[in-house]
Design a protein around this motif. Sequence first.
Motif, short mmCIF file in Angstrom:
data_model
loop_
_atom_site.label_atom_id
_atom_site.label_comp_id
_atom_site.label_asym_id
_atom_site.label_seq_id
_atom_site.Cartn_x
_atom_site.Cartn_y
_atom_site.Cartn_z
N GLY A 158 9.68 -1.41 -8.96
CA GLY A 158 9.47 -1.57 -10.40
C GLY A 158 8.40 -2.60 -10.73
O GLY A 158 7.77 -2.53 -11.79
N LYS A 159 8.16 -3.52 -9.83
CA LYS A 159 7.12 -4.53 -10.00
C LYS A 159 5.76 -4.05 -9.48
O LYS A 159 4.80 -4.81 -9.46
N GLY A 160 5.70 -2.80 -9.07
CA GLY A 160 4.43 -2.23 -8.66
C GLY A 160 4.05 -2.46 -7.21
O GLY A 160 2.89 -2.23 -6.83
N TYR A 161 5.01 -2.88 -6.39
CA TYR A 161 4.72 -3.11 -4.97
C TYR A 161 5.00 -1.86 -4.15
O TYR A 161 5.94 -1.11 -4.44
N LYS A 162 4.18 -1.64 -3.13
CA LYS A 162 4.46 -0.62 -2.15
C LYS A 162 5.28 -1.24 -1.02
O LYS A 162 4.99 -2.36 -0.59
N ILE A 163 6.28 -0.53 -0.56
CA ILE A 163 7.08 -1.01 0.57
C ILE A 163 6.60 -0.27 1.81
O ILE A 163 6.82 0.93 1.95
#
Length: 281
Positions: free
Chosen positions: A267-272
Amino acid sequence: MKQGFQILGILTLLIGSIIYTDKVGLVSKMSDDLLTEINEKSDNYEQKSVAPIINGDTIIPGKNGREVDVRKSYQKMRQIGYFNERLLVYKETPIKKSLDKNRDKFIISGSKSEKSVTLIFRANNNHYLDNIVSVLKESNIKATFFIDSEFLEANYNDVIKLIMKGHTVGNLSNKGDYMHSDFAWMKTIIVNAGSQHNNYCYAEKKDTLVLKTCSAQSSYTIIPTAVISNMPFINAKNNLTEGAMLSFYINPELDKEIVNIINYIKGKGYKIKSLENLLKE
């Protein structure tokens, strides 16, 4: 009449030659224009390399850059006769001082140049492992599971399943003792099980002996951005940053909050990313 046909034939050849010459000239001009356009626009598609950050015995990997291969791009585009960015061909501009040449340094983060993180799990017990793996599968996430020799012996089939599902298995040797003989045979077992990424050691703080031993075995040694054993959601939230390596102890709290953690990160725009992709240069 014969002479008239001869004259007509000569005129036809002459006109055909003029038309052909004009077409060749037009194609040549189009090609020259295309080549010029590729040259002029190539800088817009260039990605600068990012140098690694080396500070004493720690390293944060950099990123290779890329530039347009004008000649190969032109060869592909000349077939259609106009510029198309999808047909651009790139060549890599590698960085100096890559990770592969710095295995004697602790990796403390992924590159800060992109909004990506990785999830690491200390598989100290098997009770909640199945649920963690199931949640990761539903979210299409590849993670890293660090295991010790005791866990490997007791849960060999589960470890094989992790590898088959595309997860990375890290080596904790015998309860984190990398001087123990279990380190070498664990690495052999993991490799034989089919893991392509088996060369990671783990330290929660700087330990020169661990670094030296793992480096001698051609292994990388990571120190996570955060080691999270309690309040996993809060601690993951507080330590979320570019390149973060978030290490979780598998326990009842994590079992309850893993879904919320993943949703928050995304939701914070990070890719995992998987650990190897996070560190990939």
